[in-house]
Motif scaffolding. Structure first.
Motif, mmCIF file in Angstrom:
data_model
loop_
_atom_site.group_PDB
_atom_site.id
_atom_site.type_symbol
_atom_site.label_atom_id
_atom_site.label_comp_id
_atom_site.label_asym_id
_atom_site.label_seq_id
_atom_site.Cartn_x
_atom_site.Cartn_y
_atom_site.Cartn_z
ATOM 1 N N CYS A 192 0.821 -1.213 0.000
ATOM 2 C CA CYS A 192 0.000 0.000 0.000
ATOM 3 C C CYS A 192 0.858 1.269 0.000
ATOM 4 N N PRO A 193 0.341 2.362 -0.553
ATOM 5 C CA PRO A 193 1.050 3.647 -0.472
ATOM 6 C C PRO A 193 1.179 4.063 0.995
ATOM 7 N N THR A 194 2.305 4.636 1.346
ATOM 8 C CA THR A 194 2.532 5.060 2.725
ATOM 9 C C THR A 194 3.551 6.188 2.753
ATOM 10 N N ASP A 195 3.449 7.031 3.781
ATOM 11 C CA ASP A 195 4.457 8.065 3.948
ATOM 12 C C ASP A 195 5.592 7.577 4.855
ATOM 13 N N GLN A 196 5.520 6.298 5.237
ATOM 14 C CA GLN A 196 6.555 5.701 6.068
ATOM 15 C C GLN A 196 7.713 5.194 5.203
ATOM 16 N N PRO A 197 8.901 5.034 5.778
ATOM 17 C CA PRO A 197 10.030 4.503 5.003
ATOM 18 C C PRO A 197 9.739 3.094 4.492
ATOM 19 N N ARG A 198 10.257 2.756 3.349
ATOM 20 C CA ARG A 198 10.104 1.403 2.820
ATOM 21 C C ARG A 198 11.075 0.440 3.492
ATOM 22 N N ARG A 199 12.212 0.957 3.878
ATOM 23 C CA ARG A 199 13.241 0.120 4.488
ATOM 24 C C ARG A 199 13.068 0.110 6.005
ATOM 25 N N VAL A 200 13.247 -1.060 6.619
ATOM 26 C CA VAL A 200 13.205 -1.178 8.073
ATOM 27 C C VAL A 200 14.625 -1.059 8.610
ATOM 28 N N PRO A 201 14.888 -0.095 9.478
ATOM 29 C CA PRO A 201 16.246 0.046 10.021
ATOM 30 C C PRO A 201 16.675 -1.219 10.760
ATOM 31 N N GLU A 202 17.930 -1.588 10.615
ATOM 32 C CA GLU A 202 18.425 -2.794 11.278
ATOM 33 C C GLU A 202 18.278 -2.693 12.791
ATOM 34 N N LYS A 203 18.422 -1.481 13.340
ATOM 35 C CA LYS A 203 18.279 -1.314 14.780
ATOM 36 C C LYS A 203 16.890 -1.728 15.252
ATOM 37 N N LEU A 204 15.861 -1.380 14.486
ATOM 38 C CA LEU A 204 14.504 -1.789 14.821
ATOM 39 C C LEU A 204 14.300 -3.272 14.548
ATOM 40 N N GLY A 205 14.759 -3.732 13.395
ATOM 41 C CA GLY A 205 14.553 -5.126 13.026
ATOM 42 C C GLY A 205 15.134 -6.093 14.033
ATOM 43 N N ARG A 206 16.318 -5.790 14.541
ATOM 44 C CA ARG A 206 16.965 -6.735 15.444
ATOM 45 C C ARG A 206 16.286 -6.809 16.812
ATOM 46 N N THR A 207 15.437 -5.863 17.137
ATOM 47 C CA THR A 207 14.661 -5.985 18.376
ATOM 48 C C THR A 207 13.583 -7.057 18.244
ATOM 49 N N LEU A 208 13.338 -7.525 17.008
ATOM 50 C CA LEU A 208 12.296 -8.527 16.752
ATOM 51 C C LEU A 208 12.863 -9.924 16.552
ATOM 52 N N PHE A 209 14.174 -10.065 16.619
ATOM 53 C CA PHE A 209 14.781 -11.329 16.223
ATOM 54 C C PHE A 209 14.380 -12.515 17.097
ATOM 55 N N ASP A 210 13.888 -12.266 18.301
ATOM 56 C CA ASP A 210 13.456 -13.391 19.128
ATOM 57 C C ASP A 210 12.174 -14.018 18.600
ATOM 58 N N ILE A 211 11.376 -13.263 17.826
ATOM 59 C CA ILE A 211 10.131 -13.801 17.290
ATOM 60 C C ILE A 211 10.077 -13.779 15.768
ATOM 61 N N MET A 212 10.974 -13.032 15.137
ATOM 62 C CA MET A 212 10.938 -12.834 13.680
ATOM 63 C C MET A 212 12.383 -12.713 13.204
ATOM 64 N N PRO A 213 13.114 -13.831 13.138
ATOM 65 C CA PRO A 213 14.575 -13.801 13.093
ATOM 66 C C PRO A 213 15.213 -13.638 11.725
ATOM 67 N N SER A 214 14.837 -12.592 10.996
ATOM 68 C CA SER A 214 15.456 -12.366 9.698
ATOM 69 C C SER A 214 15.154 -10.957 9.225
ATOM 70 N N MET A 215 16.188 -10.179 8.930
ATOM 71 C CA MET A 215 15.953 -8.836 8.411
ATOM 72 C C MET A 215 15.249 -8.880 7.056
ATOM 73 N N GLY A 216 15.561 -9.886 6.237
ATOM 74 C CA GLY A 216 14.888 -10.003 4.954
ATOM 75 C C GLY A 216 13.390 -10.221 5.127
ATOM 76 N N LEU A 217 13.029 -11.099 6.057
ATOM 77 C CA LEU A 217 11.617 -11.357 6.344
ATOM 78 C C LEU A 217 10.941 -10.109 6.889
ATOM 79 N N ILE A 218 11.571 -9.450 7.828
ATOM 80 C CA ILE A 218 10.996 -8.251 8.448
ATOM 81 C C ILE A 218 10.742 -7.169 7.401
ATOM 82 N N GLY A 219 11.738 -6.926 6.552
ATOM 83 C CA GLY A 219 11.573 -5.903 5.526
ATOM 84 C C GLY A 219 10.477 -6.243 4.538
#
Length: 221
Positions: free
Chosen positions: A86-113
């Motif tokens: 969907c169109p969004t005014d949010q960034p398309r890329r997820v910062p690694e700093k944010l992504g790695r806070t999810l690694f206990d439940i979602m362990p891949s930056m590629g998946l998160i992005g």
């Protein structure tokens, strides 16, 4: 984790959202636009990691990784079909700093992005709030002990898996989830949730359930 994100998680579990579309402030519950409910997709990591598409995913499937059910995504869904990219005014890329806070439940930056771009952009939430809600949705679902402690290969009736989930989660019916399979193995548990994270029935998702009577469950090791 920031105090704001902790508050968001607590509010979502209580059925009250603290943000409006695109992260604007709001006092009332969320008012989804373009979708009816969420699907929380929980992937059985050992099945994914045995597939060819996992060969480059060392974060999730590398040596010593012992993930069981992990978050595939939190998907805005309609009664029929779903919005995506969907169109969004949010960034398309997820910062690694944010992504790695999810690694206990979602362990891949590629998946998160990928999940953010395809599904998160349709939530109407700011990026950080969407992932805070994803964690809240994950914590909303109690995973049965049989899947938390799956240390050896087993074969389990699909009906039994559904029974375990409905018994472990008050208010969840069999029509609120789907057990999916891939090559005869457990693939995903898909749970339907309202925007306030209450369990709700979802006939289209339920119809996607595995047609086999039983599935193999590779061990989380």
């Amino acid at each position: 984790m920031s105090a704001r994100l902790k508050a968001l998680r607590a509010a979502a579990l209580a059925g009250v959202m603290l943000v409006a579309p695109n992260g604007a402030g709001a006092d009332g519950p969320p008012k989804p636009s373009g979708f009816d409910f969420y699907v929380l997709a929980l992937s059985w990591s050992p099945t994914f990691c045995a597939s060819a598409k996992a060969s480059s995913n060392r974060d999730q499937c590398g040596e010593g990784k012992r993930y069981g059910l992990v978050v595939h995504g939190l998907w805005p869904q309609n009664e029929r079909g779903y919005p995506e990219n969907c169109p969004t005014d949010q960034p398309r890329r997820v910062p690694e700093k944010l992504g790695r806070t999810l690694f206990d439940i979602m362990p891949s930056m590629g998946l998160i992005g990928h999940q953010w771009r395809k599904h998160g952009t349709c939530s109407g939430l700011a990026q950080a709030d969407y992932f805070a809600l994803t964690r809240a949705a994950y914590e909303r679902v109690r995973i049965p002990d049989s899947l938390r402690n799956a240390e050896r290969a087993t074969t389990v009736d699909v009906d039994a898996i559904e029974t375990q989930f409905t018994r472990a989660n008050a208010g969840m019916t069999r029509q609120a989830l789907a057990v999916t399979c891939e090559r005869g193995k457990l693939s995903e548990i898909r749970v339907c949730l309202t925007p306030q994270l209450a369990f709700r029935d979802c006939p289209e998702i339920d119809a996607q359930a595995c047609s086999l009577p039983s599935v193999a469950v590779p061990p989380a090791r």
